[in-house]
Design a protein around this motif. Structure first.
Motif, PDB file in Angstrom:
ATOM      1  N   SER A  12      -5.564 -12.717  -1.631  1.00 46.97           N
ATOM      2  CA  SER A  12      -4.843 -13.707  -0.832  1.00 46.97           C
ATOM      3  C   SER A  12      -5.444 -13.939   0.551  1.00 46.97           C
ATOM      4  O   SER A  12      -5.443 -15.064   1.036  1.00 46.97           O
ATOM      5  CB  SER A  12      -3.372 -13.297  -0.694  1.00 46.97           C
ATOM      6  OG  SER A  12      -3.286 -12.002  -0.115  1.00 46.97           O
ATOM      7  N   ASP A  13      -5.971 -12.915   1.190  1.00 45.79           N
ATOM      8  CA  ASP A  13      -6.528 -13.030   2.538  1.00 45.79           C
ATOM      9  C   ASP A  13      -7.923 -13.666   2.474  1.00 45.79           C
ATOM     10  O   ASP A  13      -8.832 -13.116   1.844  1.00 45.79           O
ATOM     11  CB  ASP A  13      -6.585 -11.652   3.186  1.00 45.79           C
ATOM     12  CG  ASP A  13      -7.106 -11.704   4.598  1.00 45.79           C
ATOM     13  OD1 ASP A  13      -8.341 -11.574   4.783  1.00 45.79           O
ATOM     14  OD2 ASP A  13      -6.290 -11.872   5.529  1.00 45.79           O
ATOM     15  N   THR A  14      -8.093 -14.806   3.115  1.00 40.89           N
ATOM     16  CA  THR A  14      -9.354 -15.549   3.046  1.00 40.89           C
ATOM     17  C   THR A  14     -10.532 -14.728   3.562  1.00 40.89           C
ATOM     18  O   THR A  14     -11.612 -14.736   2.955  1.00 40.89           O
ATOM     19  CB  THR A  14      -9.240 -16.870   3.844  1.00 40.89           C
ATOM     20  OG1 THR A  14      -8.175 -17.635   3.290  1.00 40.89           O
ATOM     21  CG2 THR A  14     -10.533 -17.669   3.781  1.00 40.89           C
ATOM     22  N   LYS A  15     -10.342 -14.029   4.653  1.00 36.66           N
ATOM     23  CA  LYS A  15     -11.429 -13.222   5.225  1.00 36.66           C
ATOM     24  C   LYS A  15     -11.861 -12.128   4.245  1.00 36.66           C
ATOM     25  O   LYS A  15     -13.055 -11.931   3.997  1.00 36.66           O
ATOM     26  CB  LYS A  15     -10.961 -12.608   6.547  1.00 36.66           C
ATOM     27  CG  LYS A  15     -12.015 -11.866   7.299  1.00 36.66           C
ATOM     28  CD  LYS A  15     -11.470 -11.388   8.638  1.00 36.66           C
ATOM     29  CE  LYS A  15     -12.489 -10.561   9.381  1.00 36.66           C
ATOM     30  NZ  LYS A  15     -11.966 -10.073  10.663  1.00 36.66           N
ATOM     31  N   LYS A  55     -11.217  -1.560  -0.702  1.00 37.95           N
ATOM     32  CA  LYS A  55     -11.513  -2.018   0.657  1.00 37.95           C
ATOM     33  C   LYS A  55     -10.941  -3.405   0.952  1.00 37.95           C
ATOM     34  O   LYS A  55     -10.427  -3.651   2.040  1.00 37.95           O
ATOM     35  CB  LYS A  55     -13.036  -2.029   0.860  1.00 37.95           C
ATOM     36  CG  LYS A  55     -13.481  -2.399   2.243  1.00 37.95           C
ATOM     37  CD  LYS A  55     -14.991  -2.259   2.373  1.00 37.95           C
ATOM     38  CE  LYS A  55     -15.472  -2.604   3.770  1.00 37.95           C
ATOM     39  NZ  LYS A  55     -16.936  -2.464   3.884  1.00 37.95           N
ATOM     40  N   TYR A  56     -11.022  -4.314  -0.016  1.00 36.29           N
ATOM     41  CA  TYR A  56     -10.677  -5.710   0.251  1.00 36.29           C
ATOM     42  C   TYR A  56      -9.386  -6.206  -0.390  1.00 36.29           C
ATOM     43  O   TYR A  56      -8.940  -7.308  -0.085  1.00 36.29           O
ATOM     44  CB  TYR A  56     -11.830  -6.620  -0.177  1.00 36.29           C
ATOM     45  CG  TYR A  56     -13.065  -6.402   0.662  1.00 36.29           C
ATOM     46  CD1 TYR A  56     -13.068  -6.726   2.013  1.00 36.29           C
ATOM     47  CD2 TYR A  56     -14.212  -5.847   0.107  1.00 36.29           C
ATOM     48  CE1 TYR A  56     -14.199  -6.512   2.790  1.00 36.29           C
ATOM     49  CE2 TYR A  56     -15.345  -5.631   0.875  1.00 36.29           C
ATOM     50  CZ  TYR A  56     -15.333  -5.961   2.217  1.00 36.29           C
ATOM     51  OH  TYR A  56     -16.446  -5.745   2.990  1.00 36.29           O
ATOM     52  N   CYS A  57      -8.792  -5.419  -1.264  1.00 36.33           N
ATOM     53  CA  CYS A  57      -7.570  -5.866  -1.950  1.00 36.33           C
ATOM     54  C   CYS A  57      -6.346  -5.158  -1.376  1.00 36.33           C
ATOM     55  O   CYS A  57      -6.347  -3.943  -1.200  1.00 36.33           O
ATOM     56  CB  CYS A  57      -7.658  -5.586  -3.449  1.00 36.33           C
ATOM     57  SG  CYS A  57      -8.959  -6.503  -4.281  1.00 36.33           S
ATOM     58  N   ASP A  58      -5.310  -5.935  -1.126  1.00 37.94           N
ATOM     59  CA  ASP A  58      -4.021  -5.389  -0.707  1.00 37.94           C
ATOM     60  C   ASP A  58      -3.276  -4.988  -1.967  1.00 37.94           C
ATOM     61  O   ASP A  58      -2.977  -5.833  -2.816  1.00 37.94           O
ATOM     62  CB  ASP A  58      -3.244  -6.455   0.064  1.00 37.94           C
ATOM     63  CG  ASP A  58      -1.895  -5.984   0.546  1.00 37.94           C
ATOM     64  OD1 ASP A  58      -1.256  -5.129  -0.104  1.00 37.94           O
ATOM     65  OD2 ASP A  58      -1.457  -6.488   1.603  1.00 37.94           O
ATOM     66  N   ILE A  59      -2.980  -3.710  -2.092  1.00 45.19           N
ATOM     67  CA  ILE A  59      -2.385  -3.177  -3.332  1.00 45.19           C
ATOM     68  C   ILE A  59      -1.049  -3.836  -3.683  1.00 45.19           C
ATOM     69  O   ILE A  59      -0.661  -3.880  -4.844  1.00 45.19           O
ATOM     70  CB  ILE A  59      -2.254  -1.647  -3.252  1.00 45.19           C
ATOM     71  CG1 ILE A  59      -2.008  -1.063  -4.630  1.00 45.19           C
ATOM     72  CG2 ILE A  59      -1.170  -1.245  -2.286  1.00 45.19           C
ATOM     73  CD1 ILE A  59      -2.279   0.409  -4.737  1.00 45.19           C
ATOM     74  N   LYS A  60      -0.359  -4.383  -2.691  1.00 43.77           N
ATOM     75  CA  LYS A  60       0.962  -4.970  -2.944  1.00 43.77           C
ATOM     76  C   LYS A  60       0.907  -6.400  -3.476  1.00 43.77           C
ATOM     77  O   LYS A  60       1.819  -6.827  -4.174  1.00 43.77           O
ATOM     78  CB  LYS A  60       1.796  -4.932  -1.668  1.00 43.77           C
ATOM     79  CG  LYS A  60       2.125  -3.527  -1.224  1.00 43.77           C
ATOM     80  CD  LYS A  60       2.927  -3.524   0.040  1.00 43.77           C
ATOM     81  CE  LYS A  60       3.166  -2.082   0.471  1.00 43.77           C
ATOM     82  NZ  LYS A  60       3.878  -1.998   1.717  1.00 43.77           N
ATOM     83  N   ASP A  62      -2.531  -8.362  -4.103  1.00 42.93           N
ATOM     84  CA  ASP A  62      -3.781  -8.831  -4.700  1.00 42.93           C
ATOM     85  C   ASP A  62      -4.016  -8.219  -6.075  1.00 42.93           C
ATOM     86  O   ASP A  62      -3.463  -7.173  -6.392  1.00 42.93           O
ATOM     87  CB  ASP A  62      -4.963  -8.501  -3.787  1.00 42.93           C
ATOM     88  CG  ASP A  62      -4.886  -9.228  -2.455  1.00 42.93           C
ATOM     89  OD1 ASP A  62      -4.267 -10.311  -2.397  1.00 42.93           O
ATOM     90  OD2 ASP A  62      -5.440  -8.706  -1.474  1.00 42.93           O
ATOM     91  N   LYS A  63      -4.866  -8.886  -6.840  1.00 38.69           N
ATOM     92  CA  LYS A  63      -5.216  -8.394  -8.173  1.00 38.69           C
ATOM     93  C   LYS A  63      -6.721  -8.540  -8.375  1.00 38.69           C
ATOM     94  O   LYS A  63      -7.327  -9.502  -7.911  1.00 38.69           O
ATOM     95  CB  LYS A  63      -4.487  -9.181  -9.247  1.00 38.69           C
ATOM     96  CG  LYS A  63      -2.977  -9.029  -9.222  1.00 38.69           C
ATOM     97  CD  LYS A  63      -2.372  -9.809 -10.349  1.00 38.69           C
ATOM     98  CE  LYS A  63      -0.931  -9.820 -10.472  1.00 38.69           C
ATOM     99  NZ  LYS A  63       0.002  -9.020 -10.033  1.00 38.69           N
ATOM    100  N   ALA A  64      -7.302  -7.575  -9.079  1.00 30.16           N
ATOM    101  CA  ALA A  64      -8.723  -7.640  -9.419  1.00 30.16           C
ATOM    102  C   ALA A  64      -8.973  -6.737 -10.617  1.00 30.16           C
ATOM    103  O   ALA A  64      -8.250  -5.751 -10.815  1.00 30.16           O
ATOM    104  CB  ALA A  64      -9.584  -7.191  -8.232  1.00 30.16           C
ATOM    105  N   PHE A  65      -9.960  -7.102 -11.424  1.00 34.61           N
ATOM    106  CA  PHE A  65     -10.336  -6.214 -12.517  1.00 34.61           C
ATOM    107  C   PHE A  65     -11.814  -6.346 -12.816  1.00 34.61           C
ATOM    108  O   PHE A  65     -12.461  -7.332 -12.474  1.00 34.61           O
ATOM    109  CB  PHE A  65      -9.500  -6.466 -13.786  1.00 34.61           C
ATOM    110  CG  PHE A  65      -9.806  -7.747 -14.500  1.00 34.61           C
ATOM    111  CD1 PHE A  65     -10.839  -7.814 -15.432  1.00 34.61           C
ATOM    112  CD2 PHE A  65      -9.062  -8.888 -14.260  1.00 34.61           C
ATOM    113  CE1 PHE A  65     -11.120  -8.995 -16.102  1.00 34.61           C
ATOM    114  CE2 PHE A  65      -9.336 -10.064 -14.921  1.00 34.61           C
ATOM    115  CZ  PHE A  65     -10.363 -10.117 -15.838  1.00 34.61           C
ATOM    116  N   MET A  66     -12.318  -5.310 -13.469  1.00 34.34           N
ATOM    117  CA  MET A  66     -13.697  -5.269 -13.933  1.00 34.34           C
ATOM    118  C   MET A  66     -13.620  -4.888 -15.404  1.00 34.34           C
ATOM    119  O   MET A  66     -12.892  -3.977 -15.777  1.00 34.34           O
ATOM    120  CB  MET A  66     -14.468  -4.204 -13.135  1.00 34.34           C
ATOM    121  CG  MET A  66     -15.849  -3.924 -13.626  1.00 34.34           C
ATOM    122  SD  MET A  66     -16.784  -2.764 -12.579  1.00 34.34           S
ATOM    123  CE  MET A  66     -15.599  -1.542 -12.092  1.00 34.34           C
ATOM    124  N   SER A  67     -14.374  -5.603 -16.235  1.00 35.81           N
ATOM    125  CA  SER A  67     -14.325  -5.337 -17.665  1.00 35.81           C
ATOM    126  C   SER A  67     -15.730  -5.406 -18.250  1.00 35.81           C
ATOM    127  O   SER A  67     -16.537  -6.250 -17.852  1.00 35.81           O
ATOM    128  CB  SER A  67     -13.434  -6.380 -18.343  1.00 35.81           C
ATOM    129  OG  SER A  67     -13.328  -6.129 -19.713  1.00 35.81           O
TER     130      SER A  67
END
Length: 95
Positions: A12-15, A55-60, A62-67
């Motif tokens: 969510s955070d652009t920076k 480092k860059y994702c807010d746990i509350k 943001d979402k990200a995955f690697m597969s």
């Protein structure tokens, strides 16, 4: 030993999103859509990517995955891409 991966994220955070994008490029991944990267990585690079999540994702929010994927061998389930889009690093031309 290289393996193919896809990394997808919604930050969510652009920076932070911009920094994450640049860091993934620095690892050698290729942006194949706005928030989707693909590439061949070593095990050590997978660990780096997991640290980038932290480092860059807010746990509350943001979402990200690697597969793990095999896009170079399974083009029948794609649209708009061809085999040249998913080359192994050993096949890259050195300039």
């Amino acid at each position: 030993m290289y393996s193919q991966i896809i990394v997808s994220y919604d930050i969510s955070d652009t920076k932070n999103r911009t920094k994450f994008f640049e860091e993934l490029k620095n690892v050698g991944l290729i942006s194949i859509q706005k928030s989707v990267f693909w590439g061949y990585v070593l095990v050590s690079e997978k660990r780096i990517i997991k640290e980038l999540f932290k480092k860059y994702c807010d746990i509350k929010i943001d979402k990200a995955f690697m597969s793990n994927v095999s896009l170079d061998k399974d083009m029948k389930n794609s649209f708009g891409y061809d085999e040249d889009d998913f080359k192994h690093p050993e096949s890259f031309e050195i300039v």
